[in-house]
Scaffold this motif. Sequence first.
Motif, PDB file in Angstrom:
ATOM      1  N   MET A   1      21.026  43.481  19.177  1.00  0.00           N
ATOM      2  CA  MET A   1      20.091  44.310  18.453  1.00  0.00           C
ATOM      3  C   MET A   1      18.644  43.924  18.750  1.00  0.00           C
ATOM      4  N   ASP A   2      18.425  42.874  19.469  1.00  0.00           N
ATOM      5  CA  ASP A   2      17.060  42.441  19.758  1.00  0.00           C
ATOM      6  C   ASP A   2      16.590  42.955  21.118  1.00  0.00           C
ATOM      7  N   ASP A   3      16.821  44.237  21.377  1.00  0.00           N
ATOM      8  CA  ASP A   3      16.446  44.852  22.644  1.00  0.00           C
ATOM      9  C   ASP A   3      15.034  45.419  22.564  1.00  0.00           C
ATOM     10  N   PHE A   4      14.056  44.537  22.533  1.00  0.00           N
ATOM     11  CA  PHE A   4      12.662  44.948  22.444  1.00  0.00           C
ATOM     12  C   PHE A   4      12.126  45.266  23.825  1.00  0.00           C
ATOM     13  N   HIS A   5      11.158  46.165  23.876  1.00  0.00           N
ATOM     14  CA  HIS A   5      10.492  46.466  25.140  1.00  0.00           C
ATOM     15  C   HIS A   5       9.049  45.987  25.061  1.00  0.00           C
ATOM     16  N   SER A   6       8.477  45.720  26.192  1.00  0.00           N
ATOM     17  CA  SER A   6       7.152  45.107  26.236  1.00  0.00           C
ATOM     18  C   SER A   6       6.019  46.101  26.026  1.00  0.00           C
ATOM     19  N   GLY A   7       6.324  47.365  25.914  1.00  0.00           N
ATOM     20  CA  GLY A   7       5.282  48.374  25.762  1.00  0.00           C
ATOM     21  C   GLY A   7       4.593  48.370  24.415  1.00  0.00           C
ATOM     22  N   GLN A   8       5.217  47.792  23.404  1.00  0.00           N
ATOM     23  CA  GLN A   8       4.659  47.761  22.055  1.00  0.00           C
ATOM     24  C   GLN A   8       4.875  46.384  21.449  1.00  0.00           C
ATOM     25  N   PRO A   9       3.986  45.988  20.521  1.00  0.00           N
ATOM     26  CA  PRO A   9       4.217  44.719  19.824  1.00  0.00           C
ATOM     27  C   PRO A   9       5.551  44.763  19.070  1.00  0.00           C
ATOM     28  N   ILE A  10       6.190  43.618  18.936  1.00  0.00           N
ATOM     29  CA  ILE A  10       7.499  43.547  18.282  1.00  0.00           C
ATOM     30  C   ILE A  10       7.433  44.028  16.840  1.00  0.00           C
ATOM     31  N   PHE A  11       6.358  43.687  16.116  1.00  0.00           N
ATOM     32  CA  PHE A  11       6.281  44.116  14.714  1.00  0.00           C
ATOM     33  C   PHE A  11       6.241  45.638  14.606  1.00  0.00           C
ATOM     34  N   VAL A  12       5.633  46.317  15.576  1.00  0.00           N
ATOM     35  CA  VAL A  12       5.591  47.783  15.580  1.00  0.00           C
ATOM     36  C   VAL A  12       6.996  48.336  15.803  1.00  0.00           C
ATOM     37  N   GLN A  13       7.751  47.702  16.681  1.00  0.00           N
ATOM     38  CA  GLN A  13       9.121  48.142  16.949  1.00  0.00           C
ATOM     39  C   GLN A  13      10.018  47.913  15.734  1.00  0.00           C
ATOM     40  N   ILE A  14       9.813  46.798  15.042  1.00  0.00           N
ATOM     41  CA  ILE A  14      10.586  46.528  13.824  1.00  0.00           C
ATOM     42  C   ILE A  14      10.211  47.537  12.753  1.00  0.00           C
ATOM     43  N   ARG A  15       8.911  47.794  12.598  1.00  0.00           N
ATOM     44  CA  ARG A  15       8.453  48.796  11.631  1.00  0.00           C
ATOM     45  C   ARG A  15       9.114  50.137  11.915  1.00  0.00           C
ATOM     46  N   GLN A  16       9.183  50.516  13.199  1.00  0.00           N
ATOM     47  CA  GLN A  16       9.786  51.797  13.558  1.00  0.00           C
ATOM     48  C   GLN A  16      11.277  51.818  13.211  1.00  0.00           C
ATOM     49  N   ARG A  17      11.965  50.720  13.405  1.00  0.00           N
ATOM     50  CA  ARG A  17      13.388  50.653  13.043  1.00  0.00           C
ATOM     51  C   ARG A  17      13.564  50.807  11.535  1.00  0.00           C
ATOM     52  N   LEU A  18      12.673  50.195  10.758  1.00  0.00           N
ATOM     53  CA  LEU A  18      12.739  50.334   9.301  1.00  0.00           C
ATOM     54  C   LEU A  18      12.445  51.770   8.883  1.00  0.00           C
ATOM     55  N   ILE A  19      11.473  52.399   9.539  1.00  0.00           N
ATOM     56  CA  ILE A  19      11.167  53.802   9.273  1.00  0.00           C
ATOM     57  C   ILE A  19      12.389  54.671   9.558  1.00  0.00           C
ATOM     58  N   GLU A  20      13.051  54.416  10.669  1.00  0.00           N
ATOM     59  CA  GLU A  20      14.243  55.193  11.028  1.00  0.00           C
ATOM     60  C   GLU A  20      15.352  55.002   9.996  1.00  0.00           C
ATOM     61  N   MET A  21      15.486  53.790   9.455  1.00  0.00           N
ATOM     62  CA  MET A  21      16.489  53.541   8.408  1.00  0.00           C
ATOM     63  C   MET A  21      16.188  54.376   7.162  1.00  0.00           C
ATOM     64  N   ILE A  22      14.921  54.466   6.808  1.00  0.00           N
ATOM     65  CA  ILE A  22      14.534  55.233   5.622  1.00  0.00           C
ATOM     66  C   ILE A  22      14.708  56.722   5.876  1.00  0.00           C
ATOM     67  N   LEU A  23      14.269  57.208   7.036  1.00  0.00           N
ATOM     68  CA  LEU A  23      14.402  58.632   7.352  1.00  0.00           C
ATOM     69  C   LEU A  23      15.864  59.070   7.429  1.00  0.00           C
ATOM     70  N   ALA A  24      16.728  58.191   7.932  1.00  0.00           N
ATOM     71  CA  ALA A  24      18.156  58.512   8.031  1.00  0.00           C
ATOM     72  C   ALA A  24      18.893  58.262   6.719  1.00  0.00           C
ATOM     73  N   SER A  25      18.162  57.806   5.705  1.00  0.00           N
ATOM     74  CA  SER A  25      18.729  57.468   4.397  1.00  0.00           C
ATOM     75  C   SER A  25      19.776  56.368   4.482  1.00  0.00           C
ATOM     76  N   THR A  26      19.679  55.513   5.502  1.00  0.00           N
ATOM     77  CA  THR A  26      20.531  54.332   5.586  1.00  0.00           C
ATOM     78  C   THR A  26      20.207  53.418   4.408  1.00  0.00           C
ATOM     79  N   VAL A  27      18.924  53.377   4.062  1.00  0.00           N
ATOM     80  CA  VAL A  27      18.454  52.707   2.852  1.00  0.00           C
ATOM     81  C   VAL A  27      17.778  53.786   2.030  1.00  0.00           C
ATOM     82  N   ALA A  28      18.343  54.080   0.857  1.00  0.00           N
ATOM     83  CA  ALA A  28      17.836  55.168   0.018  1.00  0.00           C
ATOM     84  C   ALA A  28      16.615  54.731  -0.777  1.00  0.00           C
TER      85      ALA A  28
END
Length: 126
Positions: A1-28
Motif C-alpha cells: 500500500m505504500d506505492d507513492f510516486h515522486s511527483g507529489q509530496p507524500i503527505f499530499v498523496q496520503i491526504r488524497q487517499r483519505l479524501i477518497e475514503m470519505i468520498l467513497a463512504s469507506t469512512v462515513a
Amino acid sequence: MDDFHSGQPIFVQIRQRLIEMILASTVAEGEALPSVRQISADLSVNPLTVTKAFEALVDIGVVEKRRGLGMFVKEGARALLMAHEREKFLNEEWPRIAAQIAALELDVEKLLSKADEPESKGSENE
C-alpha cells in the motif's frame, strides 16, 4: 500500500487517499478515521507526515480532532469534499485536458460516446 510516486509530496498523496475514503463512504460522516500511528505503520512513513495530511483536511473543514479520541469525519464532509474536488478538477486538470482535446482535434461528441461504450469492446480504430 505504500506505492507513492515522486511527483507529489507524500503527505499530499496520503491526504488524497483519505479524501477518497470519505468520498467513497469507506469512512462515513461522524466516524473515526484510522489513527496516525496506524496509517504511518501501514504505509511505513513518519507519523509527522500523516499528521500533516490530517491537518490539511482539518484546514478545509472536513475532519475534526477530538482530544483523546482521534480524527473524525465531520457531518457534511462528503458534500464539501465533492465541491472542493470538483472545483480543483475544473481549475487544475480540466484546462490541460481541454487543451489536449483541442490539440488532438478530437470530436467531443465521439469522445463522449466512447466514454459510454462498454470496456469489453477494447480499443477500436475509427
